[in-house]
Design a protein around this motif. Structure first.
Motif, PDB file in Angstrom:
ATOM      1  N   GLU A  21       3.638   0.543   2.820  1.00  0.00           N
ATOM      2  CA  GLU A  21       3.299  -0.500   3.779  1.00  0.00           C
ATOM      3  C   GLU A  21       3.301  -1.824   3.034  1.00  0.00           C
ATOM      4  O   GLU A  21       2.600  -1.980   2.027  1.00  0.00           O
ATOM      5  CB  GLU A  21       1.914  -0.240   4.373  1.00  0.00           C
ATOM      6  CG  GLU A  21       1.484  -1.272   5.371  1.00  0.00           C
ATOM      7  CD  GLU A  21       0.081  -1.006   5.901  1.00  0.00           C
ATOM      8  OE1 GLU A  21      -0.366  -1.803   6.737  1.00  0.00           O
ATOM      9  OE2 GLU A  21      -0.556  -0.032   5.487  1.00  0.00           O
ATOM     10  N   ARG A  61       0.876  -1.173   0.000  1.00  0.00           N
ATOM     11  CA  ARG A  61       0.000   0.000   0.000  1.00  0.00           C
ATOM     12  C   ARG A  61       0.908   1.216   0.000  1.00  0.00           C
ATOM     13  O   ARG A  61       1.798   1.346   0.852  1.00  0.00           O
ATOM     14  CB  ARG A  61      -0.900   0.030   1.230  1.00  0.00           C
ATOM     15  CG  ARG A  61      -1.773   1.293   1.284  1.00  0.00           C
ATOM     16  CD  ARG A  61      -2.707   1.338   2.480  1.00  0.00           C
ATOM     17  NE  ARG A  61      -3.692   0.268   2.343  1.00  0.00           N
ATOM     18  CZ  ARG A  61      -3.922  -0.642   3.272  1.00  0.00           C
ATOM     19  NH1 ARG A  61      -3.255  -0.628   4.401  1.00  0.00           N
ATOM     20  NH2 ARG A  61      -4.822  -1.581   3.086  1.00  0.00           N
ATOM     21  N   LEU A  91       1.311   4.876   0.786  1.00  0.00           N
ATOM     22  CA  LEU A  91       0.629   5.771   1.710  1.00  0.00           C
ATOM     23  C   LEU A  91       0.608   7.190   1.145  1.00  0.00           C
ATOM     24  O   LEU A  91       1.631   7.857   1.074  1.00  0.00           O
ATOM     25  CB  LEU A  91       1.324   5.733   3.071  1.00  0.00           C
ATOM     26  CG  LEU A  91       1.466   4.341   3.690  1.00  0.00           C
ATOM     27  CD1 LEU A  91       2.275   4.409   4.968  1.00  0.00           C
ATOM     28  CD2 LEU A  91       0.099   3.729   3.937  1.00  0.00           C
ATOM     29  N   ASP A  92      -0.565   7.601   0.743  1.00  0.00           N
ATOM     30  CA  ASP A  92      -0.772   8.930   0.188  1.00  0.00           C
ATOM     31  C   ASP A  92      -2.112   9.428   0.701  1.00  0.00           C
ATOM     32  O   ASP A  92      -3.096   8.687   0.718  1.00  0.00           O
ATOM     33  CB  ASP A  92      -0.772   8.856  -1.346  1.00  0.00           C
ATOM     34  CG  ASP A  92      -0.752  10.225  -2.001  1.00  0.00           C
ATOM     35  OD1 ASP A  92      -0.966  11.233  -1.292  1.00  0.00           O
ATOM     36  OD2 ASP A  92      -0.520  10.293  -3.222  1.00  0.00           O
ATOM     37  N   LYS A  93      -2.151  10.694   1.103  1.00  0.00           N
ATOM     38  CA  LYS A  93      -3.389  11.210   1.683  1.00  0.00           C
ATOM     39  C   LYS A  93      -4.503  11.372   0.650  1.00  0.00           C
ATOM     40  O   LYS A  93      -5.669  11.328   0.985  1.00  0.00           O
ATOM     41  CB  LYS A  93      -3.125  12.533   2.400  1.00  0.00           C
ATOM     42  CG  LYS A  93      -2.697  13.649   1.484  1.00  0.00           C
ATOM     43  CD  LYS A  93      -2.454  14.919   2.249  1.00  0.00           C
ATOM     44  CE  LYS A  93      -1.994  16.004   1.279  1.00  0.00           C
ATOM     45  NZ  LYS A  93      -1.809  17.257   1.906  1.00  0.00           N
ATOM     46  N   SER A 109      -3.259   0.319  -3.374  1.00  0.00           N
ATOM     47  CA  SER A 109      -2.784  -0.930  -2.797  1.00  0.00           C
ATOM     48  C   SER A 109      -2.976  -2.028  -3.831  1.00  0.00           C
ATOM     49  O   SER A 109      -3.952  -2.022  -4.585  1.00  0.00           O
ATOM     50  CB  SER A 109      -3.516  -1.270  -1.497  1.00  0.00           C
ATOM     51  OG  SER A 109      -4.898  -1.373  -1.726  1.00  0.00           O
ATOM     52  N   LYS A 117       7.182   8.583  -0.921  1.00  0.00           N
ATOM     53  CA  LYS A 117       5.963   8.144  -0.236  1.00  0.00           C
ATOM     54  C   LYS A 117       6.296   7.020   0.736  1.00  0.00           C
ATOM     55  O   LYS A 117       7.257   6.293   0.559  1.00  0.00           O
ATOM     56  CB  LYS A 117       4.929   7.623  -1.255  1.00  0.00           C
ATOM     57  CG  LYS A 117       4.574   8.580  -2.341  1.00  0.00           C
ATOM     58  CD  LYS A 117       3.683   9.655  -1.829  1.00  0.00           C
ATOM     59  CE  LYS A 117       3.308  10.587  -2.967  1.00  0.00           C
ATOM     60  NZ  LYS A 117       2.574  11.733  -2.495  1.00  0.00           N
ATOM     61  N   ASP A 139      -5.649   5.966  -2.486  1.00  0.00           N
ATOM     62  CA  ASP A 139      -5.443   4.699  -1.798  1.00  0.00           C
ATOM     63  C   ASP A 139      -4.983   3.686  -2.837  1.00  0.00           C
ATOM     64  O   ASP A 139      -5.783   3.040  -3.506  1.00  0.00           O
ATOM     65  CB  ASP A 139      -6.736   4.224  -1.134  1.00  0.00           C
ATOM     66  CG  ASP A 139      -6.523   2.931  -0.369  1.00  0.00           C
ATOM     67  OD1 ASP A 139      -5.394   2.686   0.086  1.00  0.00           O
ATOM     68  OD2 ASP A 139      -7.486   2.153  -0.243  1.00  0.00           O
TER      69      ASP A 139
END
Length: 174
Positions: free
Chosen positions: A160, A117, A119-121, A126, A157, A124
């Motif tokens: 995960e 995944r 991680l970006d605000k 993944s 970035k 999403d």
């Protein structure tokens, strides 16, 4: 000033050393990629970059052996570096993507086949890592889209690691 026989002798020595360094580099990178289970395509990118560095260094030694004037040689090298610098400044993303690919090769625990995944605000992202090349990460998202992600942006970035796809297949078979 070296005579012709000494130049040939030193040239032979430099070429033998270059061949040994190339074989040692290839063996070390192959062992490292085997231990870390790194894909063959990623290994090729790193090998090519290391070969480029080795050959440029060897060519510089050969030019010095064969009597290229040091002042002319430094002017030549600085001119080439200036042109490359302008070119890389104009295309900074190429250099940063190659550098990021090298960093991902040697130090990141993410591998091809892993589920990750990013991680970006705002988004999403993944899915499964399909391939990592010299410039891009190819990922198939959970909703079936294929995303190409520049490696330089990947370094900026957070990532995960959700695991690899194999345990997920075992769950679906049960």
């Amino acid at each position: 000033m070296l005579n012709y026989k000494e130049e040939l002798l030193f040239t032979t020595i430099v070429l033998v050393i270059l061949i040994l360094i190339v074989f040692a580099t290839k063996r070390a990178i192959s062992r490292f990629s085997f231990v870390k289970a790194i894909d063959v395509n990623r290994r090729k990118v790193i090998l090519n970059l290391s070969y480029l560095f080795i050959y440029i260094t060897g060519g510089s030694f050969l030019a010095i052996i064969w009597g290229v004037d040091h002042k002319q040689f430094t002017v030549f090298i600085s001119s080439i570096l200036a042109v490359l610098g302008v070119g890389f400044f104009a295309q900074w993303s190429i250099l940063s993507n190659l550098t990021s690919s090298v960093i991902l090769f040697f130090s990141h625990p993410m591998r091809i086949g892993d589920r990750i995944r990013i991680l970006d605000k705002d988004f999403d992202w993944s899915g499964e890592v399909i391939d990592i090349s010299g410039f891009y990460l190819f990922m198939k998202t959970d909703d079936g889209r294929n995303i190409t992600f520049p490696t330089s942006l990947l370094m900026q970035k957070g990532i995960e690691i959700l695991g690899n796809k194999e345990p997920e297949l075992e769950k679906s078979e049960n």
